[in-house]
Design a protein around this motif. Structure first.
Motif, mmCIF file in Angstrom:
data_model
loop_
_atom_site.group_PDB
_atom_site.id
_atom_site.type_symbol
_atom_site.label_atom_id
_atom_site.label_comp_id
_atom_site.label_asym_id
_atom_site.label_seq_id
_atom_site.Cartn_x
_atom_site.Cartn_y
_atom_site.Cartn_z
ATOM 1 N N ASP A 12 0.862 -1.169 0.000
ATOM 2 C CA ASP A 12 0.000 0.000 0.000
ATOM 3 C C ASP A 12 0.906 1.228 0.000
ATOM 4 O O ASP A 12 1.801 1.340 0.857
ATOM 5 C CB ASP A 12 -0.892 0.047 1.248
ATOM 6 C CG ASP A 12 -1.942 -1.053 1.256
ATOM 7 O OD1 ASP A 12 -2.235 -1.589 0.170
ATOM 8 O OD2 ASP A 12 -2.458 -1.372 2.343
ATOM 9 N N VAL A 14 0.711 5.359 0.069
ATOM 10 C CA VAL A 14 -0.065 6.585 0.225
ATOM 11 C C VAL A 14 0.800 7.755 -0.220
ATOM 12 O O VAL A 14 1.914 7.936 0.277
ATOM 13 C CB VAL A 14 -0.512 6.783 1.685
ATOM 14 C CG1 VAL A 14 -1.301 8.088 1.828
ATOM 15 C CG2 VAL A 14 -1.343 5.609 2.159
ATOM 16 N N ASP A 43 -2.690 -6.547 -6.870
ATOM 17 C CA ASP A 43 -3.396 -6.312 -5.618
ATOM 18 C C ASP A 43 -2.733 -5.228 -4.768
ATOM 19 O O ASP A 43 -3.092 -5.033 -3.599
ATOM 20 C CB ASP A 43 -3.532 -7.604 -4.806
ATOM 21 C CG ASP A 43 -2.191 -8.256 -4.493
ATOM 22 O OD1 ASP A 43 -1.182 -7.853 -5.110
ATOM 23 O OD2 ASP A 43 -2.160 -9.157 -3.641
ATOM 24 N N ALA A 44 -1.755 -4.528 -5.342
ATOM 25 C CA ALA A 44 -1.209 -3.359 -4.650
ATOM 26 C C ALA A 44 -2.258 -2.256 -4.634
ATOM 27 O O ALA A 44 -3.186 -2.237 -5.450
ATOM 28 C CB ALA A 44 0.055 -2.875 -5.351
ATOM 29 N N ARG A 45 -2.113 -1.323 -3.694
ATOM 30 C CA ARG A 45 -3.049 -0.206 -3.616
ATOM 31 C C ARG A 45 -2.277 1.108 -3.558
ATOM 32 O O ARG A 45 -1.278 1.219 -2.832
ATOM 33 C CB ARG A 45 -3.956 -0.339 -2.395
ATOM 34 C CG ARG A 45 -4.871 -1.553 -2.443
ATOM 35 C CD ARG A 45 -5.868 -1.534 -1.293
ATOM 36 N NE ARG A 45 -5.199 -1.467 0.008
ATOM 37 C CZ ARG A 45 -5.842 -1.313 1.167
ATOM 38 N NH1 ARG A 45 -7.152 -1.200 1.175
ATOM 39 N NH2 ARG A 45 -5.183 -1.277 2.309
ATOM 40 N N VAL A 47 -2.915 5.145 -2.863
ATOM 41 C CA VAL A 47 -3.883 6.076 -2.300
ATOM 42 C C VAL A 47 -3.359 7.499 -2.458
ATOM 43 O O VAL A 47 -2.310 7.849 -1.908
ATOM 44 C CB VAL A 47 -4.144 5.782 -0.811
ATOM 45 C CG1 VAL A 47 -5.197 6.747 -0.257
ATOM 46 C CG2 VAL A 47 -4.580 4.336 -0.614
ATOM 47 N N GLN A 89 -7.070 4.828 -5.201
ATOM 48 C CA GLN A 89 -8.134 5.429 -4.397
ATOM 49 C C GLN A 89 -7.703 6.843 -4.011
ATOM 50 O O GLN A 89 -6.545 7.229 -4.189
ATOM 51 C CB GLN A 89 -8.396 4.602 -3.137
ATOM 52 C CG GLN A 89 -8.778 3.155 -3.402
ATOM 53 C CD GLN A 89 -8.972 2.371 -2.129
ATOM 54 O OE1 GLN A 89 -9.752 2.760 -1.270
ATOM 55 N NE2 GLN A 89 -8.257 1.258 -2.005
ATOM 56 N N MET A 108 -5.878 1.354 6.059
ATOM 57 C CA MET A 108 -4.509 0.836 6.085
ATOM 58 C C MET A 108 -4.270 -0.257 7.112
ATOM 59 O O MET A 108 -3.436 -1.129 6.903
ATOM 60 C CB MET A 108 -3.530 1.988 6.366
ATOM 61 C CG MET A 108 -3.546 3.083 5.318
ATOM 62 S SD MET A 108 -2.951 2.514 3.706
ATOM 63 C CE MET A 108 -1.205 2.332 4.051
ATOM 64 N N LYS A 111 -3.649 -5.029 7.186
ATOM 65 C CA LYS A 111 -3.589 -5.658 5.864
ATOM 66 C C LYS A 111 -2.417 -6.636 5.734
ATOM 67 O O LYS A 111 -2.360 -7.417 4.800
ATOM 68 C CB LYS A 111 -3.505 -4.583 4.776
ATOM 69 C CG LYS A 111 -4.725 -3.654 4.722
ATOM 70 C CD LYS A 111 -5.992 -4.412 4.401
ATOM 71 C CE LYS A 111 -7.188 -3.495 4.347
ATOM 72 N NZ LYS A 111 -8.437 -4.215 4.081
ATOM 73 N N ARG A 113 0.811 -6.155 4.929
ATOM 74 C CA ARG A 113 1.629 -5.937 3.742
ATOM 75 C C ARG A 113 2.498 -4.709 3.951
ATOM 76 O O ARG A 113 2.376 -3.999 4.950
ATOM 77 C CB ARG A 113 0.740 -5.748 2.516
ATOM 78 C CG ARG A 113 -0.270 -4.591 2.681
ATOM 79 C CD ARG A 113 -0.963 -4.246 1.373
ATOM 80 N NE ARG A 113 -1.832 -5.322 0.935
ATOM 81 C CZ ARG A 113 -2.307 -5.420 -0.309
ATOM 82 N NH1 ARG A 113 -1.983 -4.526 -1.214
ATOM 83 N NH2 ARG A 113 -3.107 -6.411 -0.640
ATOM 84 N N GLU A 115 3.642 -1.108 3.926
ATOM 85 C CA GLU A 115 2.937 0.164 3.919
ATOM 86 C C GLU A 115 3.952 1.295 3.816
ATOM 87 O O GLU A 115 4.851 1.415 4.650
ATOM 88 C CB GLU A 115 2.089 0.333 5.185
ATOM 89 C CG GLU A 115 0.936 -0.661 5.275
ATOM 90 C CD GLU A 115 0.092 -0.466 6.518
ATOM 91 O OE1 GLU A 115 0.500 0.329 7.387
ATOM 92 O OE2 GLU A 115 -0.971 -1.086 6.616
ATOM 93 N N SER A 143 6.222 0.091 8.734
ATOM 94 C CA SER A 143 5.878 1.162 7.791
ATOM 95 C C SER A 143 7.119 1.953 7.406
ATOM 96 O O SER A 143 8.139 1.956 8.111
ATOM 97 C CB SER A 143 4.815 2.079 8.400
ATOM 98 O OG SER A 143 5.271 2.640 9.613
#
Length: 489
Positions: A12, A14, A43-45, A47, A89, A108, A111, A113, A115, A143
């Motif tokens: 993820d 951000v 499947d990464a995100r 933001v 997103q 967040m 999950k 994973r 970050e 993180s």
């Protein structure tokens, strides 16, 4: 030649400042290129976070438009683009307020994973973002945060910023990004030095006459006038970009290719730099282009400050006081509105101890040129006999390894510096990122130089747009019996 692509783990990311110029120009196109190359898992995100009032659909449209403008060379079909946009997103977040933080924390947490939080914002907001990430339970031991330059304005502010981030994150979680270190040629510099027996025995004061590092730009200050007039070329370029290049050229071989081992050796170089004497500094400001003042105004007009003493060009000479480099000068130069866009490191070797050839054979030196941009590559100049009859006439010819030609790399294989550095963040590899003590040591060397010319009330000398800088720069080299390499594209 197609490079082997190793996918990163699901993550993820951000991007604070997700609607800003850097996100649109570099971060998002870089992520898209890696997605097209198969390196970013589906499947990464990603933001986007900013104060702008948008929803996710509106942000995806903004990303689509940014990719159309700044990612035109990325060869991907519409289906792949839609797959990338599906990962994205958006949350409206106030860095100094409470808006959006609860929603981000819910998104967040838990999950399992990687970050990562990219601070693509003003350094004034770094502390606020770090504090809120901790308050909302997102600053855990796994993180990572990415922070952009400028990392401080001087030594005192850099120490304060380091201390602020250290309250919320360990040093191993902080990635201070310098995109110059992500360039292919910069990393190849380490491979050339430490992967070949050919150069390392000669890489010292006994054989090297001097080293030149040039980063020349054809653009002016553009829309960065307000920031740039407070920073200048010294703070904007020398303290970080050129300093890092100097470290890679001059450092001792690390024990292993490991983040802290590499950065330990870079730190030793910075701490070994001699103070810079006033007559070893040349500062300049570009003039307006005659007949085209509207399109190419002077520096002072561009920043709307008619009495500005901020430099758009600087050249300086320094030495490294250690056993390897004692007596070998290092010349650093950077400027805007110069003759060509070019970033180059040049190692000029000494003359042979004794020439067996007649005087009319001329003076010939081996020159190693490492081009960072454009046309990344490495050229070694060697002396040979000029073909044909008529005696022993010597000429210099290049052994050229332009990466695009030598490795069969086309535009689709090109990896931008930001792409490489962002994937290193996800992998947890800090080798190409600056450590806090490096930043502070660089400011400790830079501050006295700036304080010196401010105390002397020095005024930058004017130079023509499209030139190689002010005449003071040329004269500084001539006093040493040397000359700058011509700035060429």
């Amino acid at each position: 030649m197609v490079s082997r692509v190793i996918p990163v783990d699901p993550f993820d990311l951000v991007i604070f400042g997700g609607t800003g110029d850097l996100a649109r120009r570099k971060i998002l196109p870089g992520l898209f290129r890696r997605f097209c190359a198969g390196q970013v898992p589906s499947d990464a995100r990603i933001v986007g976070a900013a104060r702008t009032d948008l929803d996710s659909d509106g942000y995806r449209q903004m990303v689509r438009e940014a990719l159309a403008e700044f990612g035109r060379d990325i060869a991907c079909d519409e289906g792949t683009l839609n797959g990338f946009l599906d990962m994205i997103q958006y949350l409206a977040i106030d860095a100094r307020g409470e808006t959006g933080w609860a929603e981000l924390a819910e998104l967040m947490v838990g999950k399992g994973r990687v970050e990562a939080f990219y601070f693509s914002v003003s350094p004034a907001l770094f502390g606020d973002l770090a504090e809120r990430l901790q308050h909302w339970g997102m600053a855990d031991e796994d993180s990572r945060i990415v922070v952009e330059k400028p990392f401080g304005h001087d030594l005192a502010s850099a120490k304060e910023l380091n201390a602020t981030l250290a309250r919320y994150f360990d040093e191993k979680q902080i990635y201070r990004i310098d995109h110059y270190l992500g360039k292919e040629t910069v990393q190849n510099l380490m491979a050339v030095r430490f992967g070949n027996m050919l150069f390392e025995p000669l890489w010292n004061a006994q054989y090297v006459d001097h080293v030149q590092i040039t980063v020349a730009e054809t653009v002016g200050v553009g829309g960065r006038g307000e920031y740039y007039d407070k920073a200048g070329a010294m703070r904007d370029m020398v303290q970080n970009h050129l300093m890092q290049l100097l470290c890679l050229i001059a450092m001792e071989p690390p024990a292993r290719f490991d983040p802290d081992a590499v950065r330990d050796e870079k730190l030793k170089v910075i701490r070994s730099l001699d103070p810079v004497l006033p007559h070893h500094i040349a500062r300049g400001q570009y003039d307006a282009m005659p007949g085209n003042e509207a399109e190419m105004p002077s520096y002072r007009e561009a920043v709307d400050h008619p009495r500005s003493r901020t430099e758009s060009f600087i050249a300086l000479k320094t030495h490294i006081s250690n056993w390897r480099w004692a007596g070998t000068p290092f010349y650093l130069r950077t400027g805007k509105r110069m003759a060509a866009r070019s970033s180059e490191i040049t190692v000029i070797f000494k003359d042979t101890p004794h020439s067996i050839f007649a005087e009319d054979a001329g003076r010939h030196r081996n020159v190693l040129s490492i081009r960072l941009q454009p046309n990344e590559g490495i050229t070694l100049g060697v002396t040979i006999k000029e073909p044909g009859p008529g005696g022993m006439r010597l000429i210099d010819v290049p052994l050229d390894m332009t990466f695009a030609e030598a490795l069969g790399v086309d535009g689709s294989d090109h990896v931008d510096a930001y792409e490489r550095l962002i994937t290193d963040v996800i992998r947890g590899n800090q080798t190409l990122f600056m450590r806090g003590d490096e930043v502070e040591a660089a400011w400790a060397w830079t501050d006295p130089i700036i304080e010196g010319w401010e105390a002397r009330h020095d005024v930058p000398k004017p130079y023509d747009i499209g030139s190689d800088g002010p005449t003071d720069s040329t004269e500084m080299m001539r006093r040493d019996g040397r000359e700058w390499r011509k700035v060429t594209p």
